[in-house]
Each structure stands twice: as structure tokens, then as C-alpha cells.
Design an enzyme around this catalytic site. Sequence first.
Site, PDB file in Angstrom:
ATOM      1  N   GLN A 102       0.848  -1.199   0.000  1.00 19.81           N
ATOM      2  CA  GLN A 102       0.000   0.000   0.000  1.00 19.81           C
ATOM      3  C   GLN A 102       0.883   1.249   0.000  1.00 19.81           C
ATOM      4  OE1 GLN A 102      -3.582  -0.626   2.903  1.00 19.81           O
ATOM      5  NE2 GLN A 102      -1.902  -1.878   3.611  1.00 19.81           N
ATOM      6  N   HIS A 120      -1.475   1.555  -4.314  1.00 15.71           N
ATOM      7  CA  HIS A 120      -1.870   2.962  -4.221  1.00 15.71           C
ATOM      8  C   HIS A 120      -1.005   3.881  -5.065  1.00 15.71           C
ATOM      9  CE1 HIS A 120      -3.905   2.051  -0.070  1.00 15.71           C
ATOM     10  NE2 HIS A 120      -4.548   1.541  -1.091  1.00 15.71           N
ATOM     11  N   CYS A 131      -5.054  14.689 -20.262  1.00 13.43           N
ATOM     12  CA  CYS A 131      -4.686  13.882 -21.446  1.00 13.43           C
ATOM     13  C   CYS A 131      -4.206  12.479 -21.071  1.00 13.43           C
ATOM     14  CB  CYS A 131      -3.626  14.603 -22.287  1.00 13.43           C
ATOM     15  SG  CYS A 131      -1.997  14.659 -21.529  1.00 13.43           S
ATOM     16  N   GLY A 186       2.883  -4.513   8.967  1.00 15.04           N
ATOM     17  CA  GLY A 186       2.781  -3.073   9.219  1.00 15.04           C
ATOM     18  C   GLY A 186       1.616  -2.375   8.565  1.00 15.04           C
ATOM     19  N   SER A 188      -2.566  -1.276   9.346  1.00 11.80           N
ATOM     20  CA  SER A 188      -3.652  -1.272  10.329  1.00 11.80           C
ATOM     21  C   SER A 188      -4.864  -2.033   9.785  1.00 11.80           C
ATOM     22  CB  SER A 188      -4.041   0.165  10.682  1.00 11.80           C
ATOM     23  OG  SER A 188      -4.394   0.872   9.512  1.00 11.80           O
ATOM     24  N   ASN A 212       3.338  -7.044  13.331  1.00  8.14           N
ATOM     25  CA  ASN A 212       2.904  -5.700  13.714  1.00  8.14           C
ATOM     26  C   ASN A 212       3.123  -5.561  15.226  1.00  8.14           C
ATOM     27  OD1 ASN A 212       1.302  -3.302  14.257  1.00  8.14           O
ATOM     28  ND2 ASN A 212       0.278  -3.661  12.296  1.00  8.14           N
ATOM     29  N   PRO A 213       3.693  -4.439  15.674  1.00  9.47           N
ATOM     30  CA  PRO A 213       3.887  -4.297  17.128  1.00  9.47           C
ATOM     31  C   PRO A 213       2.575  -4.113  17.883  1.00  9.47           C
ATOM     32  CG  PRO A 213       4.725  -2.354  15.944  1.00  9.47           C
ATOM     33  CD  PRO A 213       4.288  -3.342  14.909  1.00  9.47           C
ATOM     34  N   ALA A 230       8.963  -4.730  12.040  1.00 10.37           N
ATOM     35  CA  ALA A 230       9.353  -5.426  10.805  1.00 10.37           C
ATOM     36  C   ALA A 230      10.865  -5.652  10.728  1.00 10.37           C
ATOM     37  CB  ALA A 230       8.887  -4.619   9.598  1.00 10.37           C
TER      38      ALA A 230
END
Length: 245
Positions: A102, A120, A131, A186, A188, A212-213, A230
Site C-alpha cells: 500500500q 496505491h 490527457c 505493518g 492497520s 505488527n507491534p 518489521a
Amino acid sequence: MFSIFGIMDTVDIKQFGQIVFFTGAGMSAESGVPTYRGRGGIWHRYRWEEVACQKAFDKDPLKVLEFHELRRQAVLKCKPHRGHGVLVRTEQEHPEMAIITQNIDGLHQRAGSKNVIELHGSLWRLRCPECGMKVEDKGPKYESYTCRCGAWLRPDITWFGDYLDEAVIARATETIRACDLFVSIGTSGVVWPAAGFPELARAGGAFCVEVNPEPTELSARFDLVYRGKAGEILPAVFSISAPGK
Ligand code: APR
């Protein structure tokens, strides 16, 4: 730095065929790129309504472009970390591995990863909304704010309210359906369609791991959860060593 089972299980990637690493802002956090929603997150300091949506761009393109220029300058000061290195080496041993990210910061590619699907878009590409022209632009300042056709150029990234690129989503979905090991790092897990990816991977029979922490809304859907960063978990857990990056 332990899994929720209290032991540091390792994951032997040789046991798996197709592997997907799915990354979010937390993957870049130890490189110094701020996350979006955590402590010091970008959306606590800026209102996305003013800098990260088409409406904001239509109202004040220069303000939006300057915000993204600041982000580019910040990212250029950051370097990939040991966790990025683990993914590079895993791909070298396992060429069919894919990263679905992402993140728009390009850190996976800077580390040397090749097969990266950017959900993304990228901070390092601009497109003309009039154009359709796209241009790679990798310096701290944009080479030009405007297209040859005269329109303002916009960052080729997915802002709030934008549609995602259908071809990119189709490629990501197919890749996840076919994978045997899905590792989410990492994120959410609140932004769709990415939030549905662990479920998709599970439905396809993949073993699902979260790094993930913090607990996330998706944590319960994983077979194995590592509570840690990570840059620490990836070198410790994946059997390929990561000499200092
Ligand atoms: N290692 C792993 N994970 C970490 C680390 C770390 N060192 N530091 C923080 N995290 C975790 C946080 O606990 C959090 O769960 O990273 C996650 C970051 O979450 P978000 O800031 O919401 O980022 P992300 O999930 O990537 O956001 C998705 O939202 O705003 C949009 O388009 C933007 O791509 C972004 C999308």
C-alpha cells in the site's frame, strides 16, 4: 518480539510455493517514513481533506503538490532497513514471490525488490488528469507542475475517494488467491480492499502471518501473529539471513 504463542517460531519459506508479502506504512516506519494513523502519523498532522483528495487538488493544486513534494524530500532522506533486505533475498531464492504494497514511497524497489505491486500508486510518478500522460519523476522537486497540454499534473497515487486501478487490483487479487503463505506487515488493515486480503488468502488455503507491534482489526484472522517491528521480526523469523542494510 515474540509470537502471540510466546515462542519465536520461525517460518521456513522453503515449505511454501507462492509467497506474498503484503506491506503497509509500518514496513517503512523504521526507515523513518511516518505511518498514517499511529503516533506521529501523517493524518494527525495534516487533514487529508486538504492535501490528499481530488477535491483539495481541484481547489488548490499547488498546495497539494507542495505537500507531496515535502513527502518526497522526507522519503529521499530515508533508507531501506534490514526487513526490506530479507524480502529482497527471499525473492532471489524464490523468484515467484510477490510484494503487494500500500506504500507509495518506493522503498521496496530502492532495496532491490523486483516483483512489487503498488496498490496505491507511487510518489515518484505524475499523471495528467486531462490527457492521461504519465511521467516518472524521482527528484526532491517536481520537474514541472504542469503537463505539455497545460493542465496541472497530479501525483499518480490513490487519494481518499479515488478509485483504485482495476488492473492492479485484479493482479493483486489473483496473486493472493494463488499464494500458500501470506505475510502481512505493518498495516492497520482499515482501508479497503486491502483490509479484505487476509480473508482472501485464507479462503485460498494460505497460511497467514501478521507482523505488527500493535494488535490490528485483522489480527484474529491470522494463523500466526508476531508482535514486533518489521526490521526485527523479519530477519529473526524468515530463514534467510539479512546482512546489514
Ligand atoms: N513494524 C511493523 N509495523 C509497524 C511498525 C514497525 N516498525 N511501526 C508501526 N507499525 C504498524 C502500526 O501498528 C499500524 O498498525 O503499522 C501500521 C500502520 O498503519 P497505518 O498508519 O494505518 O498505515 P496503512 O495500514 O499502510 O494505511 C493504509 O491508508 O491513508 C491511507 O493510502 C494510505 O496506504 C495508506 C492506507
